[in-house]
Write an enzyme that holds these catalytic residues in place. Structure first.
Site, PDB file in Angstrom:
ATOM      1  N   ASP A 114      -2.827   5.987  11.675  1.00  0.00           N
ATOM      2  CA  ASP A 114      -2.069   5.587  10.566  1.00  0.00           C
ATOM      3  C   ASP A 114      -0.831   6.517  10.660  1.00  0.00           C
ATOM      4  O   ASP A 114      -0.950   7.717  10.148  1.00  0.00           O
ATOM      5  CB  ASP A 114      -2.810   6.007   9.018  1.00  0.00           C
ATOM      6  CG  ASP A 114      -2.067   5.203   8.145  1.00  0.00           C
ATOM      7  OD1 ASP A 114      -0.922   4.879   8.283  1.00  0.00           O
ATOM      8  OD2 ASP A 114      -2.519   5.245   7.101  1.00  0.00           O
ATOM      9  N   SER A 120       0.806  -1.080  -0.052  1.00  0.00           N
ATOM     10  CA  SER A 120      -0.009  -0.131  -0.064  1.00  0.00           C
ATOM     11  C   SER A 120       0.761   1.261  -0.025  1.00  0.00           C
ATOM     12  O   SER A 120       0.389   2.384  -0.165  1.00  0.00           O
ATOM     13  CB  SER A 120      -0.997   0.011   1.273  1.00  0.00           C
ATOM     14  OG  SER A 120      -0.171   0.052   2.418  1.00  0.00           O
ATOM     15  N   HIS A 130       1.470   5.401   6.261  1.00  0.00           N
ATOM     16  CA  HIS A 130       1.264   5.922   4.846  1.00  0.00           C
ATOM     17  C   HIS A 130       1.302   7.305   5.044  1.00  0.00           C
ATOM     18  O   HIS A 130       1.761   8.153   6.090  1.00  0.00           O
ATOM     19  CB  HIS A 130      -0.036   5.426   4.475  1.00  0.00           C
ATOM     20  CG  HIS A 130      -0.380   4.176   4.492  1.00  0.00           C
ATOM     21  ND1 HIS A 130      -0.991   2.994   5.479  1.00  0.00           N
ATOM     22  CD2 HIS A 130      -0.271   3.146   3.306  1.00  0.00           C
ATOM     23  CE1 HIS A 130      -1.149   2.104   5.035  1.00  0.00           C
ATOM     24  NE2 HIS A 130      -0.644   1.969   3.782  1.00  0.00           N
TER      25      HIS A 130
END
Length: 636
Positions: free
Chosen positions: A600, A357, A603
């Site tokens: 998160d 990702s 990312h």
């Protein structure tokens, strides 16, 4: 006797006729002489007048004639007629006023109404230049310099031309015939009768489209000045003065523009080539983040394809400084990513991202950067019509005008996730370290491939390595994660060497992107939502990941050249760039602070850090293109 009488009679008759005829002839001769004299005088006057009008002498004795053609274009004005005829008589009956006028005219090219004449003390020396404004307009003037006849190059005339409203220009077709200008036309003078000094390159400057020239001395005297002078004077009676001015400005400005564009283009290309050459010897990853208000590369919120997980602004993140940083290597300056140029380099090609990702993060960033430069947004689309980019095995964005695609293939380990049957009939999840990802056959012929892996090797199953890693039919009871990582990368490397054509494809491997969990990991209450600035002290950076040392060793043993995008340290600075709690919309403050809520901190927000990765990718493509050009020259 009779004969004598008859003879006298005839003689008297004949003599009377002769006298009468002589008188008539004398009268006739007087009349013709007068007419002949009158015609001769008129011819001499006209010839003398024309001689004075077109005389190239700087002390011209025909100022009245010049005045006729330098007055306002409105010839119907009674004031214009009075000034013209008074000038005529002032020539034959000079007085102090006409003498002063003549002296003033000898300084300039022609006399103009005082309300339309000004002097610029900034660019002209006293009595050396006369500025003539076109009567049409006095706004947005363009300046040019024309040499005067028999004058030194330090003495010149500035003719100003108006810029017409609404970007409309005016044209006089065959302007030497005095035709009326039509809308949306450009004035054009006779190119065979207008000559401008071509060697006046010194003391020349251009600014905002205007040209100001001072003579260089290459044409102090000569035909060029005479031609301009005579044609300007002679044509003035046939066309309005603005036609001459506009055409002269157009010719001079076009020539200068082309010259400047050529020179400027060469200089820019040379400078760009030099910078690209410097990039070839630069370590892109040894540097720092610097604030730059010209960033980001695309407007926040303008790219609809950004996954919700990365769209921090839409998700309510209040601070925006994290978007205003660019990466600055110590040894060079990265060129700002030019999306149209990059699309030109990608024309007819296929660029593929393969990995986890974090590579999806980079893929979305690049598609957004490039998509924003395309005028017709309908010609950029996901080929399968998808609008959400999680859950599928692959995605492909087509840039139709460039016939290129930018794809993403999900392969978080680069090797296959597997299932095997247990004795009790249940299925056991394993990771086949000896088999490359299932989708590999779909991208092996791509022109550019960017691989990555790393983050999924930190999860429980992979980090512990118990009863999980498999080769052939053998499942390891326990295997160190670094050894498993080496085995997996070795499998990948062998596949690249065997299947990817290095003469056609460029291969990149993007390294580990740093995480910034504080107080726990991604699944145990780790947080980063309070971070608003990058790390500025190198001592606070973390140790280089051992997995990347394993990667480097594998890359060195490959036959295929793989460019390593070592982003680990540059990302370690950016503890401020993660979505943190802004990874989903419509969360209450309590939910955002809940310890059960997973933040998160792996990312990156978009726009943000992955944009810099793509600028480095762009720089590498520039270097590769330059090296190809040099190789082609050597083989010619």
């Amino acid at each position: 006797m009779a004969d004598t009488t008859a003879s006298k009679h005839l003689s008297s008759i004949s003599g009377g006729n002769i006298i009468t005829d002589m008188k008539n002839l004398s009268s006739l001769l007087k009349t013709r002489r007068t007419v002949t004299f009158a015609y001769g005088f008129m011819f001499a006057f006209v010839a003398f007048t024309i001689f004075l009008a077109f005389s190239p002498s700087p002390n011209s004795s025909s100022p009245w004639f010049t005045n006729i053609f330098s007055t306002s274009t409105s010839t119907a004005s009674s004031d214009s007629h009075r000034s013209q005829f008074s000038s005529i008589f002032s020539y034959f009956l000079p007085n102090n006023t006409s003498a002063a006028t003549s002296q003033e005219q000898s300084r300039g090219f022609s006399s103009m109404p005082s309300q339309n004449t000004t002097r610029s003390n900034d660019t002209l020396s006293p009595n050396s230049r006369t500025e003539v404004k076109d009567p049409i307009s006095v706004k947005n003037l363009t300046q040019i310099t024309v040499l005067q006849p028999n004058r030194t190059s330090n003495s010149s005339v500035v003719i100003k031309e108006p810029a017409f409203a609404n970007n409309q220009t005016q044209t006089a077709v065959n302007s030497d015939k005095g035709q009326v200008l039509k809308p949306n036309q450009t004035t054009v003078a006779n190119p065979t009768t207008i000559q401008v000094a071509a060697n006046q390159s010194e003391n020349t400057r251009t600014k905002s489209g205007s040209l100001v020239k001072e003579g260089s001395g290459n044409q102090d005297k000569g035909d060029a000045g005479k031609t301009v002078s005579s044609n300007f004077t002679g044509d003035a009676g046939k066309t309005v003065s603005s036609n001459f001015t506009a055409s002269l400005v157009k010719k001079q400005s076009n020539a200068t523009k082309q010259s400047n564009e050529t020179n400027s283009g060469k200089e820019v290309k040379q400078g760009f080539d030099n910078r690209v050459q410097n990039l070839a010897n630069c370590d892109f990853f040894d540097g720092e983040w610097v604030k730059d208000d010209s960033y980001p590369l695309y407007k926040p919120g303008s790219c609809s394809l950004i996954d919700e997980q990365f769209n921090c602004i839409i998700n309510g993140r209040p601070d925006k400084d994290y978007q205003k940083y660019k990466w600055k290597p110590k040894g060079c300056t990265l060129p700002r990513l030019n999306p149209r140029h990059m699309l030109d380099m990608l024309r007819g090609k296929r660029l593929v991202f393969v990995g986890d990702s974090l590579n999806r993060n980079m893929w979305e960033s690049l598609v957004c950067i490039l998509k924003g430069s395309v005028k017709d947004q309908s010609k950029v689309f996901e080929v399968n019509g998808r609008h959400h980019f999680r859950g599928e095995a692959s995605y492909s964005f087509l840039f139709k005008d460039y016939n290129c695609t930018i794809d993403f293939f999900v392969s978080p380990f680069l090797v296959q996730e597997w299932e095997m049957h247990e004795k009790d009939g249940s299925m056991k999840e394993t990771l086949r370290l000896d088999l490359v990802g299932r989708s590999s056959s779909q991208y092996k012929s791509a022109d550019i491939i960017v691989f990555n892996t790393g983050h999924w090797w930190t999860h429980d199953k992979t980090s512990k390595g118990k009863d999980y890693y498999q080769e052939g039919n053998h499942v390891y009871n326990e295997l160190n994660v670094l050894e498993a990582f080496r085995k997996a990368l070795t499998t990948w490397a062998r596949w690249v060497d065997a299947n990817v054509d290095p003469m056609k494809s460029l291969v990149f491997f993007r390294g580990y992107s740093a995480s910034h969990f504080s107080g726990g990991q991604w699944n145990s209450g780790g947080q980063c939502d309070s971070e608003a600035e990058p790390i500025k002290n190198v001592t606070y950076l973390r140790q280089y990941p051992p997995k990347m040392l394993v990667l480097e060793k594998v890359l060195r043993n490959m036959k295929t050249h793989v460019t390593y995008l070592n982003v680990t340290q540059m990302t370690d600075y950016r503890k401020d760039g993660h979505p943190s709690v802004y990874r989903k919309q419509n969360l209450s403050p309590e939910e955002r602070k809940s310890p059960l809520h997973f933040q998160d901190c792996s990312h990156w927000c978009l726009p943000g850090v992955p944009d810099a990765w793509n600028e480095i990718l762009y720089a590498n493509l520039l270097v590769n293109e330059k090296q190809k050009q040099q190789a082609q020259k050597r083989h010619r």
